[in-house]
Design an enzyme around this catalytic site. Structure first.
Site, short mmCIF file in Angstrom:
data_model
loop_
_atom_site.label_atom_id
_atom_site.label_comp_id
_atom_site.label_asym_id
_atom_site.label_seq_id
_atom_site.Cartn_x
_atom_site.Cartn_y
_atom_site.Cartn_z
CD GLN A 1 23.67 -18.87 -7.39
OE1 GLN A 1 22.57 -18.47 -7.05
NE2 GLN A 1 23.92 -19.32 -8.60
CB CYS B 1 19.99 -20.33 -8.70
SG CYS B 1 19.55 -20.91 -10.36
CG ASN C 1 19.16 -13.75 -5.59
OD1 ASN C 1 19.32 -14.91 -5.96
ND2 ASN C 1 19.49 -12.71 -6.33
#
Ligand SMILES: *[C@@H]1O[C@H](CO)[C@@H](O)[C@H](O)[C@H]1NC(C)=O
Ligand SMILES: *[C@@H]1O[C@H](CO)[C@@H](O)[C@H](O)[C@H]1NC(C)=O
Ligand SMILES: *[C@@H]1O[C@H](CO)[C@@H](O)[C@H](O)[C@H]1NC(C)=O
Ligand SMILES: *[C@@H]1O[C@H](CO)[C@@H](O)[C@H](O)[C@H]1NC(C)=O
Ligand SMILES: *[C@@H]1O[C@H](CO)[C@@H](O)[C@H](O)[C@H]1NC(C)=O
Ligand SMILES: *[C@@H]1O[C@H](CO)[C@@H](O)[C@H](O)[C@H]1NC(C)=O
Ligand SMILES: *[C@@H]1O[C@H](CO)[C@@H](O)[C@H](O)[C@H]1NC(C)=O
Ligand SMILES: *[C@@H]1O[C@H](CO)[C@@H](O)[C@H](O)[C@H]1NC(C)=O
Ligand SMILES: *[C@@H]1O[C@H](CO)[C@@H](O)[C@H](O)[C@H]1NC(C)=O
Ligand SMILES: *[C@@H]1O[C@H](CO)[C@@H](O)[C@H](O)[C@H]1NC(C)=O
Length: 337
Positions: free
Chosen positions: A146, A152, A306
């Site tokens: 990101q 996120c 993630n």
């Protein structure tokens, strides 16, 4: 290694560092790190400040890894010249913003119509698998990065839609986070706010109406720009989604059907390298990061994708210890159709 540069650094920094006990070893570590993590500094003061922060993080990582009583290890990475406060500020979402979204979504006044509340599954017979890992089924796209944008929430939502699309249509395609950053905004009636944070379920609502296009059609740039919906109507459109109840059993049950969008407290995650993470302050959970749960192992550790690149953590993933570690049970959604 450029020894001239090192000597120069030492000469320049020595006065400042005399009191700090900065070893040659630490300076070498900094030189190595900074050659891999290029930075622009406002001025020499900032450069010195960054270096001191780096040394502090270096010490923290070394101390942690030298203790043999931990279930996880740490390492230096792209966040190593940030203080914990800065990391929380720049990379994560504001926890009061997240709390507000959660209270709005859980009040019965939500504008999103397609949400169903999940009914408790803990009375029915237990037919969950011992372990689940959607990566092994080819249902999870590559780990993304990101960058310095609090987006996120778009990665969590895009990841959820990508996996659901694969499970339903057998087609693994990267979806466009940038479209969500640009378009799930005030102008379209949402309270999400680009790089300043947002709500994954608003991405689902938006995509159900306008469709989400591919990453290839609408590439990630990491800042908010003008929304462009040319051709997105042909994209993927979720039809309904549901909130998962906040017990381990409910999250496990949900993970038997597909990955799940989850919200966590990632305040302490910056230097995670590998292992089972249990480093969150459980008495002070601040929800500030959205990610994607893709499974659990035989002892109940959660497997989480993630969006900080593949050099962070376990190839971009983190394993969290069982139950509500880092608040992982707090606010979870899954697409149902
Ligand atoms: C690990 O040991 C250190 C001292 O060696 C102690 O300060 C720390 O609290 C311990 N951590 C855990 C998780 O037991
Ligand atoms: C929803 O809101 C209405 C009026 O504000 C209230 O009467 C009703 O009990 C609420 N329903 C639930 C399930 O909270
Ligand atoms: C529900 O939504 C309406 C219209 O958006 C608003 O006027 C009202 O205050 C809201 N009620 C609650 C309890 O949030
Ligand atoms: C779920 O199970 C727990 C423990 O058996 C029980 O206390 C709880 O009431 C159950 N919840 C529901 C909604 O059935
Ligand atoms: C998978 O989806 C993408 C994007 O919608 C599309 O371009 C591609 O043709 C699809 N592949 C297959 C095999 O259906
Ligand atoms: C998704 O995009 C990444 C680049 O970010 C690429 O490496 C990967 O092959 C793509 N995956 C699919 C399934 O298209
Ligand atoms: C909008 O998206 C279309 C389709 O991907 C693309 O051809 C066009 O160049 C985009 N327009 C802008 C202003 O980026
Ligand atoms: C965890 O948070 C509580 C409450 O704010 C605080 O008192 C405690 O010192 C924190 N523990 C650690 C290890 O930071
Ligand atoms: C925590 O998780 C473990 C393993 O899944 C389970 O045995 C235990 O009952 C859980 N504890 C609580 C308080 O839920
Ligand atoms: C789960 O939700 C209930 C009801 O909203 C709440 O009282 C409880 O504190 C939550 N538990 C956890 C672990 O978040």
């Amino acid at each position: 290694m450029n020894s001239k540069f090192i000597l120069l650094s030492i000469a320049l920094l020595m006065p400042l560092y005399l009191a700090q006990d900065i070893s040659i070893e630490k300076l070498l570590a900094y030189n190595k790190w900074s050659s891999q993590n290029l930075r622009n500094f406002l001025n020499d003061e900032e450069k010195l400040f960054r270096q001191l922060v780096f040394f502090e993080n270096l010490q923290k990582v070394k101390d942690h890894n030298s203790q043999d009583n931990h279930t996880y290890s740490l390492e230096l990475n792209q966040f190593s010249d940030m203080t914990e406060e800065e990391f929380v500020e720049k990379v994560l979402m504001k926890s009061d913003f997240v709390d507000l979204h959660i209270s709005q979504a859980t009040s019965n006044n939500s504008t999103t119509s397609a949400i169903e509340e999940s009914t408790s599954s803990n009375s029915t017979s237990d037919n969950t698998a011992v372990t689940v890992d959607w990566r092994t089924k080819g249902a999870v796209t590559s780990v993304k990065n990101q960058g310095q944008c609090g987006s996120c929430w778009t990665f969590s939502a895009a990841g959820l839609m990508e996996s659901f699309n694969f499970i339903k249509n057998k087609n693994l395609t990267n979806f466009s986070e940038q479209q969500l950053v640009d378009c799930v905004n005030f102008a379209n009636g949402y309270s999400s706010n680009g790089c300043n944070g947002g709500n994954p379920t608003q991405c689902l609502d938006y995509s159900s109406k306008f469709g989400i296009t591919t990453l290839q059609n609408y590439p990630y740039v990491g800042f908010q720009k003008k929304c462009n919906i040319t051709g997105t109507n042909n994209g993927f459109k979720p039809q309904s989604w549901k909130k998962i109840l906040n017990t381990s059993k409910d999250l496990q049950n949900a993970l038997n059907f597909s990955p799940v969008s989850v919200v966590v407290d990632a305040s302490t995650w910056s230097h995670y390298k590998s292992g089972v993470y249990n480093g969150c302050n459980q008495t002070k959970i601040r929800l500030n990061h959205a990610v994607l749960a893709v499974g659990y192992d035989s002892v109940g550790n959660w497997i989480v994708k993630n969006s900080w690149g593949t050099s962070w953590g376990e190839e971009g993933y983190i394993r969290l210890s069982p139950n509500n570690t880092c608040g992982i049970l707090s606010y979870n959604y899954q697409i149902t159709a």
